[in-house]
Design a protein around this motif. Sequence first.
Motif, PDB file in Angstrom:
ATOM      1  N   MET A  88      32.702  37.276  35.302  1.00 31.44           N
ATOM      2  CA  MET A  88      32.441  38.667  35.676  1.00 31.44           C
ATOM      3  C   MET A  88      33.655  39.267  36.378  1.00 31.44           C
ATOM      4  O   MET A  88      34.045  40.405  36.113  1.00 31.44           O
ATOM      5  CB  MET A  88      31.229  38.707  36.593  1.00 31.44           C
ATOM      6  CG  MET A  88      30.685  40.077  36.834  1.00 31.44           C
ATOM      7  SD  MET A  88      29.122  39.908  37.691  1.00 31.44           S
ATOM      8  CE  MET A  88      28.670  41.610  37.862  1.00 31.44           C
ATOM      9  N   LEU A  89      34.267  38.470  37.267  1.00 35.46           N
ATOM     10  CA  LEU A  89      35.429  38.957  38.003  1.00 35.46           C
ATOM     11  C   LEU A  89      36.582  39.234  37.043  1.00 35.46           C
ATOM     12  O   LEU A  89      37.264  40.248  37.155  1.00 35.46           O
ATOM     13  CB  LEU A  89      35.845  37.926  39.058  1.00 35.46           C
ATOM     14  CG  LEU A  89      37.082  38.278  39.885  1.00 35.46           C
ATOM     15  CD1 LEU A  89      36.855  39.549  40.688  1.00 35.46           C
ATOM     16  CD2 LEU A  89      37.465  37.135  40.808  1.00 35.46           C
TER      17      LEU A  89
ATOM     18  N   ARG B   3      36.384  40.037  33.938  1.00 32.27           N
ATOM     19  CA  ARG B   3      36.082  41.241  33.174  1.00 32.27           C
ATOM     20  C   ARG B   3      36.308  42.496  34.027  1.00 32.27           C
ATOM     21  O   ARG B   3      36.903  43.474  33.591  1.00 32.27           O
ATOM     22  CB  ARG B   3      34.628  41.178  32.702  1.00 32.27           C
ATOM     23  CG  ARG B   3      34.205  42.297  31.790  1.00 32.27           C
ATOM     24  CD  ARG B   3      32.838  42.009  31.170  1.00 32.27           C
ATOM     25  NE  ARG B   3      31.785  41.728  32.148  1.00 32.27           N
ATOM     26  CZ  ARG B   3      31.223  42.652  32.916  1.00 32.27           C
ATOM     27  NH1 ARG B   3      31.606  43.904  32.829  1.00 32.27           N
ATOM     28  NH2 ARG B   3      30.280  42.322  33.760  1.00 32.27           N
ATOM     29  N   LEU B   4      35.855  42.430  35.284  1.00 32.54           N
ATOM     30  CA  LEU B   4      36.014  43.581  36.180  1.00 32.54           C
ATOM     31  C   LEU B   4      37.488  43.880  36.438  1.00 32.54           C
ATOM     32  O   LEU B   4      37.886  45.041  36.524  1.00 32.54           O
ATOM     33  CB  LEU B   4      35.307  43.313  37.515  1.00 32.54           C
ATOM     34  CG  LEU B   4      33.782  43.290  37.455  1.00 32.54           C
ATOM     35  CD1 LEU B   4      33.203  42.697  38.730  1.00 32.54           C
ATOM     36  CD2 LEU B   4      33.247  44.704  37.244  1.00 32.54           C
TER      37      LEU B   4
ATOM     38  N   GLU C 200      38.950  45.621  33.371  1.00 31.39           N
ATOM     39  CA  GLU C 200      38.612  47.050  33.254  1.00 31.39           C
ATOM     40  C   GLU C 200      38.991  47.831  34.515  1.00 31.39           C
ATOM     41  O   GLU C 200      38.665  48.987  34.651  1.00 31.39           O
ATOM     42  CB  GLU C 200      37.122  47.238  32.915  1.00 31.39           C
ATOM     43  CG  GLU C 200      36.161  46.828  34.008  1.00 31.39           C
ATOM     44  CD  GLU C 200      34.698  47.000  33.588  1.00 31.39           C
ATOM     45  OE1 GLU C 200      33.973  47.676  34.329  1.00 31.39           O
ATOM     46  OE2 GLU C 200      34.317  46.480  32.512  1.00 31.39           O
TER      47      GLU C 200
ATOM     48  N   ALA D  19      37.933  47.844  37.526  1.00 28.05           N
ATOM     49  CA  ALA D  19      36.759  48.453  38.147  1.00 28.05           C
ATOM     50  C   ALA D  19      36.946  48.573  39.658  1.00 28.05           C
ATOM     51  O   ALA D  19      37.667  47.795  40.271  1.00 28.05           O
ATOM     52  CB  ALA D  19      35.524  47.608  37.853  1.00 28.05           C
ATOM     53  N   THR D  20      36.273  49.544  40.239  1.00 30.25           N
ATOM     54  CA  THR D  20      36.312  49.746  41.688  1.00 30.25           C
ATOM     55  C   THR D  20      34.901  49.583  42.251  1.00 30.25           C
ATOM     56  O   THR D  20      33.963  50.215  41.757  1.00 30.25           O
ATOM     57  CB  THR D  20      36.840  51.154  42.017  1.00 30.25           C
ATOM     58  OG1 THR D  20      38.176  51.260  41.543  1.00 30.25           O
ATOM     59  CG2 THR D  20      36.810  51.410  43.511  1.00 30.25           C
TER      60      THR D  20
ATOM     61  N   LEU E  64      31.940  43.198  44.385  1.00 33.11           N
ATOM     62  CA  LEU E  64      31.323  42.093  43.660  1.00 33.11           C
ATOM     63  C   LEU E  64      30.660  41.184  44.679  1.00 33.11           C
ATOM     64  O   LEU E  64      31.339  40.605  45.533  1.00 33.11           O
ATOM     65  CB  LEU E  64      32.377  41.321  42.863  1.00 33.11           C
ATOM     66  CG  LEU E  64      31.900  40.035  42.181  1.00 33.11           C
ATOM     67  CD1 LEU E  64      30.863  40.336  41.111  1.00 33.11           C
ATOM     68  CD2 LEU E  64      33.072  39.277  41.565  1.00 33.11           C
TER      69      LEU E  64
ATOM     70  N   PHE F 230      27.522  43.507  40.679  1.00 33.13           N
ATOM     71  CA  PHE F 230      28.635  44.400  40.988  1.00 33.13           C
ATOM     72  C   PHE F 230      28.116  45.795  41.264  1.00 33.13           C
ATOM     73  O   PHE F 230      27.310  46.335  40.513  1.00 33.13           O
ATOM     74  CB  PHE F 230      29.632  44.435  39.826  1.00 33.13           C
ATOM     75  CG  PHE F 230      30.891  45.168  40.179  1.00 33.13           C
ATOM     76  CD1 PHE F 230      31.785  44.635  41.093  1.00 33.13           C
ATOM     77  CD2 PHE F 230      31.177  46.405  39.623  1.00 33.13           C
ATOM     78  CE1 PHE F 230      32.948  45.311  41.428  1.00 33.13           C
ATOM     79  CE2 PHE F 230      32.341  47.086  39.962  1.00 33.13           C
ATOM     80  CZ  PHE F 230      33.231  46.533  40.871  1.00 33.13           C
TER      81      PHE F 230
ATOM     82  N   TYR G 134      29.383  49.529  41.654  1.00 31.45           N
ATOM     83  CA  TYR G 134      30.526  50.424  41.523  1.00 31.45           C
ATOM     84  C   TYR G 134      30.578  51.323  42.751  1.00 31.45           C
ATOM     85  O   TYR G 134      29.547  51.719  43.301  1.00 31.45           O
ATOM     86  CB  TYR G 134      30.403  51.264  40.254  1.00 31.45           C
ATOM     87  CG  TYR G 134      30.724  50.460  39.023  1.00 31.45           C
ATOM     88  CD1 TYR G 134      32.030  50.391  38.546  1.00 31.45           C
ATOM     89  CD2 TYR G 134      29.731  49.743  38.357  1.00 31.45           C
ATOM     90  CE1 TYR G 134      32.330  49.632  37.430  1.00 31.45           C
ATOM     91  CE2 TYR G 134      30.020  48.983  37.243  1.00 31.45           C
ATOM     92  CZ  TYR G 134      31.321  48.927  36.783  1.00 31.45           C
ATOM     93  OH  TYR G 134      31.619  48.171  35.693  1.00 31.45           O
TER      94      TYR G 134
END
Lengths: 143, 276
Positions: free
Chosen positions: B35-36, B38-39, B42, B44-45, B48, B141, B143
């Motif tokens: 997951m990390l 992938r984040l 992308e 992401a902000t 987690l 996660f 956002y």
Amino acid sequence: MPGIDECLLEAMRLPGARGAALVDWTSGLALGVVGEFPGGDAEAAAADVAELARLAAEQPAFAVAPAGDPGPGGPGSTGAADDADPSVEDVIVSNRDGYHLLRFVPAAFDSGAVLHLWLGRAEGNLALARIRLGEMAGRLVLG
Amino acid sequence: MTVTQAPPPLPMRDKARDRTAEAAAREGVGGLSPMLTRLAAERATGVLVREGGALYLAGGLVLHAESPYAPGIGTLLTAGGVLPAEEWWRAAGIAGDLPGTARLLLAGGRLTPAALEICHLHALYDAAYFALAPSSSPGRFHYGPAPDADGPLPAVPVAAVEREVLRRRALLHRLWPDALLDGVPLLRSTPVAAPGVTTRQAAVLSLADGVRTAPDIALAQGRRVFPTLVEVRRLAAAGLLGTPPPPGAASPPSELPDVDPHIALLKRVRDALEAL
């Protein structure tokens, strides 16, 4: 008052400086790196620096002898709060090619930080670098 | 007539597998948390949240990490006497968040930027070690809004954090291959020929009372947790520290077999070999 990178850049202005790093000697993590690294691998160099610093910091032979005490490190020694800072100030390694200076950073908290400066043998001035690095280490955390 | 038979081949280590694991550790893609990864890809902000702690992410960087098992930056600064605890909490109360608190303390001239950076990086990597520890439940996660860009605290690329966590795991594993010691209550044992210990190790031993875990000991000392984990593994390897027997078992002083230092040593060797 400097941050980690400013301090390392200042160290790089010393004559003959090839690389400078701030390393956590308890884990081997490089907290900051500027310039070249011995062997070309910053992580491996930091781990080696940490290994040497730990040895120097932990061997009773290199500790300051406390008055009236046979020496630290015995099984009976008590956990005093003042051991966050090792009593060793610096470690110097020289080879045909250059000098390595390790300077422990004094701090009131558990910083485990040691400054590592790599100097070229021909241009480096070991005495000057040792004095300057000591000053930088002192200012780094204590201000 | 005697027939000599070739001895059976010795079991070989699966070097290919070892190499893959090592390479994975070097690359930082060891399945710490898909997951990390992938984040991070992308950019992401948000936050987690995993079983062992939380990572604050923004644009592929880790801004900050928290774990109940790792003393935070406030604890590290105040326990060492760098900063009075009231001052930290006052700044935290006014600012409301970590970068704001850091900015206030810097503006007050109570700390050097380097002291804050060092403490922050220590707290971040220590918390990340626990946050990215193997867990039984999946992470979540949330956002969140983007933080202000010019915070005084250094952010670290996700890949660097993953690599460091794997490097730390390997480091601890080399010292004493029992990851359970990171989280179970610890009790000092009394070997017959005790090797000398450093002041730091003596401090850890004095707090190992059969109830405290390694993170508890670090918190009690106001110290970083990772160096405590290192000392715990080294002390375990030296036979000076172990886990208390389960409540149902006989009380340790009356347990005869462990009294013999040779048997205790053999047991440690066996445990170490089995754990390899």
